[in-house]
Design a protein around this motif. Structure first.
Motif, PDB file in Angstrom:
ATOM      1  N   GLY A 165       0.770  -1.127   0.102  1.00 28.74           N
ATOM      2  CA  GLY A 165      -0.307   0.160   0.148  1.00 28.74           C
ATOM      3  C   GLY A 165       1.141   1.517   0.081  1.00 28.74           C
ATOM      4  N   ARG A 166       2.073   1.278   0.569  1.00 26.87           N
ATOM      5  CA  ARG A 166       2.494   2.302   1.483  1.00 26.87           C
ATOM      6  C   ARG A 166       3.207   2.630  -0.031  1.00 26.87           C
ATOM      7  NH1 ARG A 166       2.274   4.705   5.495  1.00 26.87           N
ATOM      8  NH2 ARG A 166       1.296   3.541   7.607  1.00 26.87           N
ATOM      9  N   PRO A 167       4.382   2.316  -0.873  1.00 23.31           N
ATOM     10  CA  PRO A 167       4.558   1.796  -1.959  1.00 23.31           C
ATOM     11  C   PRO A 167       3.934   2.951  -2.885  1.00 23.31           C
ATOM     12  CG  PRO A 167       4.748  -0.100  -1.482  1.00 23.31           C
ATOM     13  CD  PRO A 167       4.376   0.651  -0.646  1.00 23.31           C
ATOM     14  N   LEU A 168       2.958   2.025  -3.409  1.00 20.65           N
ATOM     15  CA  LEU A 168       1.724   2.673  -4.321  1.00 20.65           C
ATOM     16  C   LEU A 168       1.597   3.718  -3.848  1.00 20.65           C
ATOM     17  CD1 LEU A 168      -0.133  -0.533  -5.037  1.00 20.65           C
ATOM     18  CD2 LEU A 168       1.553   0.000  -6.432  1.00 20.65           C
ATOM     19  N   TYR A 169       0.713   3.827  -2.805  1.00 17.16           N
ATOM     20  CA  TYR A 169       0.287   5.602  -2.907  1.00 17.16           C
ATOM     21  C   TYR A 169       1.977   7.029  -3.024  1.00 17.16           C
ATOM     22  CZ  TYR A 169      -0.862   9.577  -0.179  1.00 17.16           C
ATOM     23  OH  TYR A 169      -1.118  11.111  -0.123  1.00 17.16           O
ATOM     24  N   ALA A 170       2.974   6.053  -2.484  1.00 14.22           N
ATOM     25  CA  ALA A 170       4.147   7.014  -3.245  1.00 14.22           C
ATOM     26  C   ALA A 170       3.726   7.360  -4.818  1.00 14.22           C
ATOM     27  CB  ALA A 170       5.347   6.536  -2.822  1.00 14.22           C
ATOM     28  N   VAL A 171       3.761   6.064  -5.322  1.00 20.49           N
ATOM     29  CA  VAL A 171       3.851   6.459  -6.784  1.00 20.49           C
ATOM     30  C   VAL A 171       2.785   7.386  -7.794  1.00 20.49           C
ATOM     31  CG1 VAL A 171       4.030   4.592  -9.209  1.00 20.49           C
ATOM     32  CG2 VAL A 171       5.311   3.817  -7.447  1.00 20.49           C
ATOM     33  N   ALA A 172       1.492   7.576  -6.890  1.00 16.93           N
ATOM     34  CA  ALA A 172       0.744   7.504  -7.279  1.00 16.93           C
ATOM     35  C   ALA A 172       0.774   8.801  -7.293  1.00 16.93           C
ATOM     36  CB  ALA A 172      -0.877   7.225  -6.371  1.00 16.93           C
ATOM     37  N   TYR A 173       1.009   9.123  -5.681  1.00  8.85           N
ATOM     38  CA  TYR A 173       0.931  10.354  -5.078  1.00  8.85           C
ATOM     39  C   TYR A 173       1.972  12.035  -5.487  1.00  8.85           C
ATOM     40  CZ  TYR A 173       1.963  14.806  -2.717  1.00  8.85           C
ATOM     41  OH  TYR A 173       2.120  16.144  -1.791  1.00  8.85           O
ATOM     42  N   ARG A 174       3.354  10.527  -6.768  1.00  9.49           N
ATOM     43  CA  ARG A 174       4.274  11.378  -7.763  1.00  9.49           C
ATOM     44  C   ARG A 174       3.514  12.155  -8.764  1.00  9.49           C
ATOM     45  NH1 ARG A 174       8.091   7.605  -5.723  1.00  9.49           N
ATOM     46  NH2 ARG A 174       8.303   6.175  -7.222  1.00  9.49           N
ATOM     47  N   TRP A 175       2.432  10.946  -9.220  1.00  6.27           N
ATOM     48  CA  TRP A 175       2.088  11.157 -10.283  1.00  6.27           C
ATOM     49  C   TRP A 175       0.927  12.846 -10.787  1.00  6.27           C
ATOM     50  CZ3 TRP A 175       1.562   9.185 -15.833  1.00  6.27           C
ATOM     51  CH2 TRP A 175       2.704   8.112 -15.777  1.00  6.27           C
ATOM     52  N   LEU A 176       0.422  12.216  -9.042  1.00  2.00           N
ATOM     53  CA  LEU A 176      -0.917  12.992  -9.251  1.00  2.00           C
ATOM     54  C   LEU A 176      -0.772  14.597  -8.285  1.00  2.00           C
ATOM     55  CD1 LEU A 176      -3.513  10.658  -9.127  1.00  2.00           C
ATOM     56  CD2 LEU A 176      -2.471  11.754 -11.102  1.00  2.00           C
ATOM     57  N   GLU A 177      -0.486  14.067  -7.958  1.00  2.00           N
ATOM     58  CA  GLU A 177       0.290  15.276  -6.641  1.00  2.00           C
ATOM     59  C   GLU A 177      -0.997  16.430  -5.381  1.00  2.00           C
ATOM     60  OE1 GLU A 177       1.765  19.000  -8.721  1.00  2.00           O
ATOM     61  OE2 GLU A 177       4.541  18.025  -8.630  1.00  2.00           O
ATOM     62  N   SER A 178      -1.774  14.803  -5.584  1.00  2.00           N
ATOM     63  CA  SER A 178      -3.237  15.168  -4.793  1.00  2.00           C
ATOM     64  C   SER A 178      -3.046  14.095  -3.242  1.00  2.00           C
ATOM     65  CB  SER A 178      -4.353  15.106  -5.402  1.00  2.00           C
ATOM     66  OG  SER A 178      -5.566  15.051  -4.718  1.00  2.00           O
ATOM     67  N   PRO A 179      -3.548  14.257  -2.179  1.00  2.00           N
ATOM     68  CA  PRO A 179      -3.597  13.220  -1.297  1.00  2.00           C
ATOM     69  C   PRO A 179      -5.209  12.357  -2.026  1.00  2.00           C
ATOM     70  CG  PRO A 179      -2.339  15.055   0.383  1.00  2.00           C
ATOM     71  CD  PRO A 179      -2.661  15.414  -1.347  1.00  2.00           C
ATOM     72  N   ALA A 180      -6.132  13.106  -1.752  1.00  2.00           N
ATOM     73  CA  ALA A 180      -7.710  12.160  -2.000  1.00  2.00           C
ATOM     74  C   ALA A 180      -6.724  11.162  -3.487  1.00  2.00           C
ATOM     75  CB  ALA A 180      -8.141  13.047  -1.984  1.00  2.00           C
ATOM     76  N   ASP A 181      -6.528  12.040  -4.791  1.00  2.00           N
ATOM     77  CA  ASP A 181      -7.012  11.781  -6.212  1.00  2.00           C
ATOM     78  C   ASP A 181      -5.733  10.307  -5.946  1.00  2.00           C
ATOM     79  OD1 ASP A 181      -8.426  12.987  -7.510  1.00  2.00           O
ATOM     80  OD2 ASP A 181      -6.896  14.468  -8.277  1.00  2.00           O
ATOM     81  N   ALA A 182      -4.155  10.286  -4.928  1.00  2.00           N
ATOM     82  CA  ALA A 182      -3.811   8.946  -5.244  1.00  2.00           C
ATOM     83  C   ALA A 182      -4.181   7.945  -4.399  1.00  2.00           C
ATOM     84  CB  ALA A 182      -1.987   9.912  -4.450  1.00  2.00           C
ATOM     85  N   GLU A 183      -5.038   7.822  -3.169  1.00  2.00           N
ATOM     86  CA  GLU A 183      -5.470   6.917  -2.467  1.00  2.00           C
ATOM     87  C   GLU A 183      -6.480   6.104  -2.915  1.00  2.00           C
ATOM     88  OE1 GLU A 183      -7.823   6.064   2.114  1.00  2.00           O
ATOM     89  OE2 GLU A 183      -6.491   8.435   1.534  1.00  2.00           O
ATOM     90  N   GLU A 184      -7.442   7.494  -4.052  1.00  2.00           N
ATOM     91  CA  GLU A 184      -8.846   6.961  -4.627  1.00  2.00           C
ATOM     92  C   GLU A 184      -7.654   5.639  -5.733  1.00  2.00           C
ATOM     93  OE1 GLU A 184     -12.417   7.888  -6.780  1.00  2.00           O
ATOM     94  OE2 GLU A 184     -11.234   9.304  -5.715  1.00  2.00           O
ATOM     95  N   ILE A 185      -7.049   6.586  -6.667  1.00  2.00           N
ATOM     96  CA  ILE A 185      -6.041   5.525  -7.280  1.00  2.00           C
ATOM     97  C   ILE A 185      -5.412   3.937  -7.244  1.00  2.00           C
ATOM     98  CG2 ILE A 185      -3.598   5.488  -8.751  1.00  2.00           C
ATOM     99  CD1 ILE A 185      -6.377   6.525  -9.947  1.00  2.00           C
ATOM    100  N   VAL A 186      -5.270   4.151  -5.853  1.00  2.00           N
ATOM    101  CA  VAL A 186      -4.614   2.861  -5.271  1.00  2.00           C
ATOM    102  C   VAL A 186      -5.465   2.206  -4.392  1.00  2.00           C
ATOM    103  CG1 VAL A 186      -3.551   1.930  -3.270  1.00  2.00           C
ATOM    104  CG2 VAL A 186      -2.306   3.812  -4.305  1.00  2.00           C
ATOM    105  N   GLN A 187      -6.472   2.973  -4.025  1.00  2.00           N
ATOM    106  CA  GLN A 187      -7.360   1.296  -3.905  1.00  2.00           C
ATOM    107  C   GLN A 187      -8.277   0.646  -5.048  1.00  2.00           C
ATOM    108  OE1 GLN A 187     -10.720   4.197  -1.882  1.00  2.00           O
ATOM    109  NE2 GLN A 187      -9.298   3.926   0.547  1.00  2.00           N
ATOM    110  N   ASP A 188      -8.629   2.189  -6.387  1.00  2.00           N
ATOM    111  CA  ASP A 188      -9.034   1.256  -7.402  1.00  2.00           C
ATOM    112  C   ASP A 188      -7.731   0.029  -8.448  1.00  2.00           C
ATOM    113  OD1 ASP A 188     -10.536   3.350  -8.073  1.00  2.00           O
ATOM    114  OD2 ASP A 188     -10.049   4.393  -8.722  1.00  2.00           O
ATOM    115  N   ALA A 189      -6.257  -0.174  -7.733  1.00  2.00           N
ATOM    116  CA  ALA A 189      -6.120  -0.349  -7.994  1.00  2.00           C
ATOM    117  C   ALA A 189      -5.819  -2.177  -7.670  1.00  2.00           C
ATOM    118  CB  ALA A 189      -4.115  -0.239  -8.322  1.00  2.00           C
TER     119      ALA A 189
END
Length: 205
Positions: free
Chosen positions: A51-75
């Motif tokens: 979960g944590r490394p995926l969140y870091a990847v998503a955040y680097r792409w989106l720079e939004s905590p809410a969007d990053a968390e939603e993307i990781v959940q979708d993955a």
């Protein structure tokens, strides 16, 4: 499957994977192969691991905590749905998850850019200038109600309610899942009704 949370949180009611028969920690492939009541607990261990490394990847792409968390959940949700047929690199699900997160994040970023472009055009082009006074008052009521929504919810409501776009089409345009579109549209409808009712009360003589 119940909702997946980031970090050390697992799906509701799911405990960390434990198997006394295994001297070494189970591989991701072994965990995905579990069935029945053991399946969710095993999948929860994958969430805990990655979960944590995926969140870091998503955040680097989106720079939004809410969007990053939603993307990781979708993955994770996609992995859960495809767990019986997904092809892993070695025994780890992490490479597959990273590729999926990057793909979903890229879709979300493109959708965000399209939405921002549309919003800029909408600000430059009056949408209700040719309406008569009575219809113009209704249009103004709608405009204010839409303006009170979060930008993403307003765009979903515009597509699905004003342009009659399907959930699937809206999800594809905005880089969301159909479930996310349905949930956000339901909330947007409630807020629109409340906002219109409140404005109508304020404008009443």
């Amino acid at each position: 499957m119940t909702g997946v949370l980031l970090g050390t949180h697992l799906p509701r009611g799911v405990t960390r994977w434990q198997d006394a028969a295994m001297a070494e920690p189970a591989s991701d492939a072994d965990l995905l192969a579990q069935a029945g009541r053991r399946a969710e607990a095993a999948f929860g261990e994958i969430v805990h691991r990655h979960g944590r490394p995926l969140y870091a990847v998503a955040y680097r792409w989106l720079e939004s905590p809410a969007d990053a968390e939603e993307i990781v959940q979708d993955a994770f949700l996609l992995l859960w749905r495809k767990r019986a047929r997904v092809v892993l690199v070695g025994d780890s699900a992490l490479p597959w998850l990273i590729v999926t997160v990057k793909h979903l994040a890229a879709n979300r970023r493109r959708a965000r850019m399209r939405r921002e472009q549309h919003e800029r055009r909408a600000r430059l082009e009056p949408r209700f200038a040719d309406l008569d006074d009575e219809r113009g008052a209704v249009a103004d009521l709608l405009r204010r109600a839409f303006a009170a929504l979060p930008p993403l919810d307003a765009e979903i409501a515009r597509l699905c309610l004003l342009e009659d776009v399907t959930y699937a089409e809206a999800a594809a345009r905005l880089g969301l899942t159909e479930g996310a579109v349905r949930n956000r549209l339901s909330r947007a409808r409630t807020r629109l009704r409340r906002s219109i009712d409140e404005q109508g009360t304020e404008d009443a003589p």
